[in-house]
Scaffold this motif. Structure first.
Motif, PDB file in Angstrom:
ATOM      1  N   THR A 117       4.520   5.651  -5.232  1.00 23.71           N
ATOM      2  CA  THR A 117       4.824   5.595  -6.666  1.00 23.71           C
ATOM      3  C   THR A 117       3.880   6.482  -7.468  1.00 23.71           C
ATOM      4  OG1 THR A 117       5.669   3.334  -6.432  1.00 23.71           O
ATOM      5  CG2 THR A 117       5.068   4.063  -8.646  1.00 23.71           C
ATOM      6  N   ASP A 118       2.583   6.440  -7.151  1.00 24.82           N
ATOM      7  CA  ASP A 118       1.623   7.296  -7.849  1.00 24.82           C
ATOM      8  C   ASP A 118       1.957   8.769  -7.660  1.00 24.82           C
ATOM      9  OD1 ASP A 118       0.175   5.280  -8.970  1.00 24.82           O
ATOM     10  OD2 ASP A 118      -1.497   5.375  -7.570  1.00 24.82           O
ATOM     11  N   ARG A 158       9.456  10.114   0.274  1.00 26.01           N
ATOM     12  CA  ARG A 158       9.766  10.705  -1.027  1.00 26.01           C
ATOM     13  C   ARG A 158       9.852   9.709  -2.169  1.00 26.01           C
ATOM     14  NH1 ARG A 158       8.503  15.900  -1.475  1.00 26.01           N
ATOM     15  NH2 ARG A 158       9.062  17.021   0.432  1.00 26.01           N
ATOM     16  N   ASN A 159      10.194   8.480  -1.879  1.00 25.74           N
ATOM     17  CA  ASN A 159      10.337   7.492  -2.958  1.00 25.74           C
ATOM     18  C   ASN A 159      10.063   6.107  -2.419  1.00 25.74           C
ATOM     19  OD1 ASN A 159      12.975   6.510  -1.839  1.00 25.74           O
ATOM     20  ND2 ASN A 159      13.639   8.562  -2.443  1.00 25.74           N
ATOM     21  N   ALA A 160       9.890   5.168  -3.359  1.00 26.98           N
ATOM     22  CA  ALA A 160       9.550   3.802  -2.977  1.00 26.98           C
ATOM     23  C   ALA A 160      10.677   3.125  -2.213  1.00 26.98           C
ATOM     24  CB  ALA A 160       9.205   2.993  -4.227  1.00 26.98           C
ATOM     25  N   GLY A 207       3.492  11.483 -10.691  1.00 28.68           N
ATOM     26  CA  GLY A 207       2.552  12.521 -11.095  1.00 28.68           C
ATOM     27  C   GLY A 207       1.127  12.043 -11.295  1.00 28.68           C
ATOM     28  N   VAL A 208       0.876  10.756 -11.071  1.00 31.29           N
ATOM     29  CA  VAL A 208      -0.477  10.231 -11.239  1.00 31.29           C
ATOM     30  C   VAL A 208      -1.432  10.877 -10.240  1.00 31.29           C
ATOM     31  CG1 VAL A 208      -1.904   8.151 -11.144  1.00 31.29           C
ATOM     32  CG2 VAL A 208       0.394   8.043 -12.118  1.00 31.29           C
ATOM     33  N   THR A 215       0.833  -1.199   0.000  1.00 30.51           N
ATOM     34  CA  THR A 215       0.000   0.000   0.000  1.00 30.51           C
ATOM     35  C   THR A 215       0.865   1.245   0.000  1.00 30.51           C
ATOM     36  OG1 THR A 215      -1.747  -1.153   1.214  1.00 30.51           O
ATOM     37  CG2 THR A 215      -1.789   1.245   1.273  1.00 30.51           C
ATOM     38  N   MET A 216       1.861   1.268   0.870  1.00 34.54           N
ATOM     39  CA  MET A 216       2.744   2.433   0.955  1.00 34.54           C
ATOM     40  C   MET A 216       3.480   2.658  -0.360  1.00 34.54           C
ATOM     41  SD  MET A 216       4.293   2.222   4.831  1.00 34.54           S
ATOM     42  CE  MET A 216       4.836   0.514   4.754  1.00 34.54           C
TER      43      MET A 216
END
Length: 260
Positions: free
Chosen positions: A82-83, A165-167, A87-88, A76-77
Motif C-alpha cells: 500500500t505504501d 502490484r496491489n494489496a 507513493g509514500v 506486513t505485505m
C-alpha cells in the motif's frame, strides 16, 4: 549502520502510531492466536493420546507459538504494498535517509508486535495448564528461536510486499500461506501422519522451530525418522538464517530498484 538504525526506528514509530490510531486491529492480531489455541485445544484435545497422560496443551502451545510467527504476515505485505502504491515509499526514498530504513522500520515494529503476541499466548497457555519443565534459560532460548523465525518470515513478507502490484494480490498469496503453516508439526506429531506427508511436514521450517521449542520447554512431541526431525534445533537455526540471507538482500535490492 547507526544512521540506518536511527532512521529505521523513526519509520517504526510511524507504524506504531498507526497502530495506536487503530488499536482494534492490533488487539485482534494478539487475540487471534489465542482463539486458535482455544479452538484446537477444545476440538482435538479429547481425541489426542499423550504420553504419560499429559495434557494436549503441552504439545499444542509450542506449536501455536510457532504458527503465530506466521500469522499477521499478510498485514506486513499489505502495508508495504500500500505504501508503495500510494507513493509514500517514493517520498521516503527522496529524503536524505538510509535506503534500508523503510523496510527495516517495518521489521522492527512487527518484531515488537510479535513479542507482545508471544507474551499474550504464553499467559493463556499457562492459564490452560501448559508449563515449561526446563530452566528459565532454556525457555528464553525457545522464545528466541521463535522470534528468529518471525524475523526471517518478515523479510519474506517484505520482499513479497515490494514485488506485488496491489494489496488485492496479497489475498491470493495469503491463501497459499495457510497450508504452509498447517502442514507442520504444530498440532500433531509428524509420526502420526502418512510417511510421505510426515516427511514433507518435518522439512517445513515451522516444524523445526515447533519441535525445537518443545524440546527446550521440556514438552512432548519430538519428531524422528529423518535428519531434520532428529536435528530440529539445528533446523530451527539454519532455516531462518537461510531465509534472511536470501530475502534480506533481495528486499533491499527490490526497494532500491522500486519503480511503480
Amino acid at each position: 549502520m547507526r544512521w540506518a538504525l536511527v532512521d529505521g526506528w523513526t519509520i517504526a514509530q510511524r507504524t506504531l502510531l498507526h497502530w495506536r490510531m487503530q488499536p482494534g486491529l492490533v488487539i485482534f492480531g494478539w487475540l487471534f492466536p489465542v482463539l486458535m489455541l482455544l479452538m484446537f485445544g477444545a476440538l482435538l484435545g479429547g481425541a489426542m493420546e499423550m504420553p504419560g497422560g499429559t495434557s494436549y496443551y503441552e504439545l499444542l502451545v509450542p506449536g501455536i507459538f510457532a504458527l503465530s510467527m506466521l500469522f499477521g504476515l499478510e498485514g506486513t505485505m499489505t502495508a508495504i504494498t500500500t505504501d508503495a502504491a500510494k507513493g509514500v515509499t517514493d517520498r521516503f526514498r527522496s529524503l536524505p535517509m538510509s535506503s534500508a530504513a523503510v523496510v527495516l522500520g517495518r521489521c522492527i515494529a512487527d518484531m515488537l508486535d510479535s513479542v507482545v503476541t508471544l507474551v499474550v499466548l504464553a499467559a493463556t497457555g499457562l492459564a490452560l495448564g501448559w508449563r515449561w519443565h526446563g530452566s528459565l534459560l532454556e525457555a528464553l532460548a525457545a522464545f528466541g528461536l521463535l522470534l528468529l523465525l518471525r524475523f526471517a518470515l518478515l523479510w519474506v513478507g517484505i520482499f513479497i510486499g515490494l514485488s506485488v502490484r496491489n494489496a488485492q494480490s496479497v489475498t491470493v498469496i495469503q491463501v497459499a500461506i495457510w497450508p504452509i503453516g498447517f502442514l507442520s508439526s504444530a498440532f500433531v506429531n509428524t509420526s502420526t501422519m502418512p510417511d510421505w506427508l510426515g516427511a514433507v511436514a518435518q522439512w517445513n521450517p515451522m516444524s523445526s522451530t515447533a519441535t525445537a521449542a518443545r524440546a527446550l520447554f521440556g514438552n512432548p512431541g519430538g519428531s524422528a525418522g529423518s535428519w531434520i526431525g532428529e536435528h530440529a534445533l539445528a533446523g530451527a537455526v539454519i532455516w531462518p538464517l537461510l531465509m534472511v540471507v536470501v530475502f534480506l538482500p533481495l528486499s533491499a535490492r527490490r526497494f532500491r530498484n522500486l519503480s511503480r
